[in-house]
Write a protein that holds these residues in place. Structure first.
Motif, PDB file in Angstrom:
ATOM      1  N   SER B  30     -11.392  32.653  55.069  1.00  0.00           N
ATOM      2  CA  SER B  30     -12.226  32.425  56.241  1.00  0.00           C
ATOM      3  C   SER B  30     -12.252  33.553  57.254  1.00  0.00           C
ATOM      4  O   SER B  30     -11.378  34.382  57.311  1.00  0.00           O
ATOM      5  N   LEU B  33     -16.028  31.441  61.480  1.00  0.00           N
ATOM      6  CA  LEU B  33     -16.806  30.245  61.690  1.00  0.00           C
ATOM      7  C   LEU B  33     -16.077  29.569  62.837  1.00  0.00           C
ATOM      8  O   LEU B  33     -14.969  29.048  62.640  1.00  0.00           O
ATOM      9  N   ARG B  76     -23.278  33.354  57.972  1.00  0.00           N
ATOM     10  CA  ARG B  76     -22.446  32.571  58.901  1.00  0.00           C
ATOM     11  C   ARG B  76     -23.304  31.656  59.774  1.00  0.00           C
ATOM     12  O   ARG B  76     -22.914  30.539  60.081  1.00  0.00           O
ATOM     13  N   ALA B  79     -24.312  28.734  57.587  1.00  0.00           N
ATOM     14  CA  ALA B  79     -23.166  27.861  57.336  1.00  0.00           C
ATOM     15  C   ALA B  79     -22.829  27.043  58.580  1.00  0.00           C
ATOM     16  O   ALA B  79     -22.480  25.861  58.493  1.00  0.00           O
ATOM     17  N   ARG B  80     -22.972  27.674  59.738  1.00  0.00           N
ATOM     18  CA  ARG B  80     -22.660  26.977  60.980  1.00  0.00           C
ATOM     19  C   ARG B  80     -23.627  25.804  61.206  1.00  0.00           C
ATOM     20  O   ARG B  80     -23.212  24.716  61.581  1.00  0.00           O
ATOM     21  N   GLN B 133     -13.632  24.182  56.692  1.00  0.00           N
ATOM     22  CA  GLN B 133     -14.538  25.311  56.888  1.00  0.00           C
ATOM     23  C   GLN B 133     -13.695  26.569  56.945  1.00  0.00           C
ATOM     24  O   GLN B 133     -12.655  26.584  57.600  1.00  0.00           O
ATOM     25  N   SER B 135     -13.866  31.115  56.693  1.00  0.00           N
ATOM     26  CA  SER B 135     -14.577  32.312  56.302  1.00  0.00           C
ATOM     27  C   SER B 135     -13.646  33.499  56.368  1.00  0.00           C
ATOM     28  O   SER B 135     -12.559  33.443  56.944  1.00  0.00           O
ATOM     29  N   ASP B 146     -17.699  39.412  52.778  1.00  0.00           N
ATOM     30  CA  ASP B 146     -17.725  38.246  53.671  1.00  0.00           C
ATOM     31  C   ASP B 146     -17.863  36.978  52.843  1.00  0.00           C
ATOM     32  O   ASP B 146     -18.770  36.871  52.020  1.00  0.00           O
ATOM     33  N   THR B 148     -17.900  32.726  53.137  1.00  0.00           N
ATOM     34  CA  THR B 148     -17.924  31.532  53.974  1.00  0.00           C
ATOM     35  C   THR B 148     -17.911  30.297  53.079  1.00  0.00           C
ATOM     36  O   THR B 148     -18.636  30.244  52.093  1.00  0.00           O
TER      37      THR B 148
END
Lengths: 332, 332
Positions: B30, B33, B76, B79-80, B133, B135, B146, B148
C-alpha cells in the motif's frame, strides 16, 4: 476475421442439419478418426488409410454411397499420431472397443454431417477408466466444421488429472485448440496437487509455446463451466492465419502444435497414469462425486445442447448413450 | 514493450530497496490511499486531500520530512471512489480501523518505497469479515511501481464470493488490472454456485468490456495458484498504451476501467453481501478450511516473498502481521 465461436453463432440455430451454435470446449463428437482396430490393421498394409477406413463393422453400418467421408486433414493426422502413441504406451491397460457399429460411425439424414466415436474401457486393475476418440465433420454453407477429440480419463484408483485434447476447425485457415491435463481436485484448495501436476511438470511452458505464436489468441469458451473445469495451464487458444493462410496453419498444426500435444501427452503418461494414491473413503467419495458432476455437466453443456441439431434426435441419442456409458453417468 | 512482469524481473532481486521480482496478482501492499477516517474528514473541507493526508495517527508515526509521499494518480483516484462507494453502502457493517500507526503508513530506510494499509473488520452479526485497502509506491531506477488493492472478504455466514481489486502500474503508460468476485467454492464441483454468482450476474460482460479494449492483453499471473483461485470471469489484463500513451491510459482508467470496477462492485454489493446461506457443519468446515488455505497461500505467494525486499524485514514483518490478523491466519 470472425472468431470460430462467432462464426458458429451465425449459423442457423433451428435446423437439425447444421453446426452447433456454441462450442463449449468439450465436444465429444467425431468423424473418421479410424477405430484403433482399423488403424492397427492398416499398419500392416501400406499405404496408410486415407479418408476411408476398412473397418468391417463400419462398412456394414450404413451404405457408403449415401454420405461423404470426412476429409483427411492436418488436425486428424496429428490426432491419429497422438492417439497411437497413447495406445502404444497404455498397451494392455486398454480393452478392445465395444461401441456399436451405428455409433462407430454415424451420419445425419441430409448427408452433410458425419461423425465417429471410439471408446476403449480400461482393463480391470488399471488406472484407466476409458479412452475416447471422436471426430466430426459437418458441412455448412461456407465450408465445414471439423472437430477431433481425444480424452483419456482415469478412475478412482488415483486422483491424477485426465488427458483432454480438442481441435475445432471452422475454416482452412483457423482453429481452436483445447489441451489440458484436466484437474480432478479444486486447485485453490489443494496447492500440493497444483504443484505436483502443474508446476513441477512444467505444463505452463507448453502453454506459453503455443500462446507465443503470432497467430494465436486466447480462446474463451462461452461456457463458464468449461473455463472453470480446466487447469490454469490449459491451452485454450484460437489460431488464425488469416486469408491465404492455409499452408501456414498446416505448418503450425504439424509443427509447433503437434510437438506441444505430444509433450503434454508424454507428461501425462509419465506423471499421471501410474500415479496411485492412498485415499480414505471420504476423499474417494468426494473425488467420485466431483468426477461425476464434471462429466455430467460436460455432456449437458456440449452434447445434449448441440448434437441433436447436427444429427437429429435418433442418431444423437445413440451416440450420447454410448458417451454416457463411457462416462459412467446417467441421464439427468 | 516489456510487459510489467518482465520489467519487474529485470530489477535487482537482492536489494531490500527494490520492487518485487514477481507480481502474483495478490499484492496487499500500500501507499497513500488515505485511511477511511481521514477520507471522511477530508470531505468536509474542500479541496480534497491530494498526495498528503491529515491523519493525526499517521503524522505521528514517522517524521514526514524523511520520505516522499506517493504521488496522486488516476488509479488511486479511482480506487478511492470505489472504496468510498463500498464504505457508504456497507455502513455500520464496518468497524473503525484498528491498524497501528506504523502500519497505517510505512516506508523503507532508503526512502524510495512507501506503503499504507487500512483494515476495517466487519461488525458482529454482519457478513463482512474485513475490508482491506492498501497501496504501495516504490521508486525504481527508471520510474516507479504503484500498486493499489481493495479487498472485501466475507465471513462464514455466507459462501458468497469476496471482492478483489488490484491495480498494478509499472509505468505511466501501462498497468495490470485484476478484478474478481473471488470464488469460495470449487466452481467445477458446484455449477449452481457458478450459475448464481457468475452467470446470472453477467460478470463475464464486464470482463469482455475491458478485454475488448485495443490496448488490453490477457495477463497471466506467473503464480498458478493465483490463476486457480480466480473465477473464470476475473478480469486479468495488462493495458499498454505504448510510448506517449500517458493520456490514453489515464482516460481508460477514468473511463472504461472505472465504470467496470464500479459495476463489479455494485454486482458484488447487490448479490453477495446479504447472501446468507444454510450450511451444515461439514459444509462450513470445508468453506473455512478452503478460505484459510487460499488466504495463507496468498500471503505466502505475495507478501512473504516480496515485501521484505522492498521494505526490509522489520517493516515487512509488522505489515504482514496485521494482514495475517485480518486474514485470520497464523504464520506457517
Amino acid at each position: 476475421m470472425l472468431r470460430l465461436e462467432q462464426y458458429l453463432r451465425l449459423l442457423p440455430a433451428t435446423s437439425h442439419a447444421t453446426a452447433p451454435a456454441l462450442i463449449s470446449g468439450y465436444s465429444f463428437l467425431s468423424s473418421p478418426l479410424p477405430r484403433l482396430s482399423a488403424l492397427r490393421l492398416a499398419r500392416s498394409r501400406p499405404p496408410p488409410l486415407r479418408g476411408k477406413t476398412s473397418s468391417p463393422v463400419r462398412a456394414s453400418a450404413e451404405p457408403d454411397s449415401t454420405v461423404k467421408r470426412a476429409p483427411e486433414m492436418a488436425q486428424r493426422e496429428v490426432a491419429r499420431v497422438v492417439a497411437d502413441q497413447a495406445v502404444a504406451r497404455l498397451g494392455a491397460r486398454l480393452l478392445p472397443s465395444a461401441v456399436p457399429a451405428d455409433v462407430v460411425e454415424f451420419r445425419n439424414a441430409a448427408g452433410n454431417a458425419v461423425g465417429s466415436l471410439d471408446v476403449q474401457r480400461g482393463s480391470p486393475g488399471s488406472s484407466i477408466d476409458f479412452m475416447l476418440q471422436s471426430s466430426l465433420h459437418c458441412e455448412v454453407p461456407n465450408g465445414a466444421i471439423d472437430i477431433t477429440s481425444i480424452l483419456i480419463f482415469l478412475n478412482a484408483s488415483t486422483d491424477a488429472p485426465h488427458f483432454l485434447l480438442e481441435l475445432i476447425q471452422g475454416s482452412s485457415t483457423s482453429m481452436v485448440v483445447i489441451l489440458d491435463l484436466l484437474p480432478r481436485k479444486d486447485l485453490a484448495f489443494h496447492p500440493d496437487y497444483l504443484q505436483k501436476y502443474y508446476e513441477e511438470t512444467g505444463m505452463d511452458e507448453q502453454r506459453r509455446k503455443i500462446e507465443e505464436l503470432p497467430q494465436a489468441r486466447p480462446y474463451r469458451s462461452p461456457s463458464l463451466f468449461v473455463r472453470s473445469a480446466c487447469s490454469p495451464t490449459a491451452i485454450m487458444v484460437s489460431i488464425d492465419c488469416g486469408q491465404g493462410g492455409e499452408k501456414a496453419l498446416e505448418e503450425i498444426i504439424h509443427g509447433q502444435l503437434a510437438k506441444v500435444i505430444q509433450e503434454a501427452l508424454q507428461t501425462w503418461l509419465d506423471n499421471c497414469v501410474d500415479s496411485t494414491i492412498e485415499m480414505d473413503e471420504a476423499e474417494r467419495d468426494c473425488l467420485l462425486k466431483r468426477d461425476r458432476i464434471v462429466r455430467s455437466k460436460s455432456i449437458e453443456v456440449d452434447l445434449t445442447a448441440n448434437l441433436p441439431r447436427m444429427f437429429g434426435p435418433d442418431v444423437s441419442s445413440r451416440v450420447i448413450t454410448e458417451i454416457r456409458k463411457a462416462f459412467g453417468v446417467q441421464e439427468p
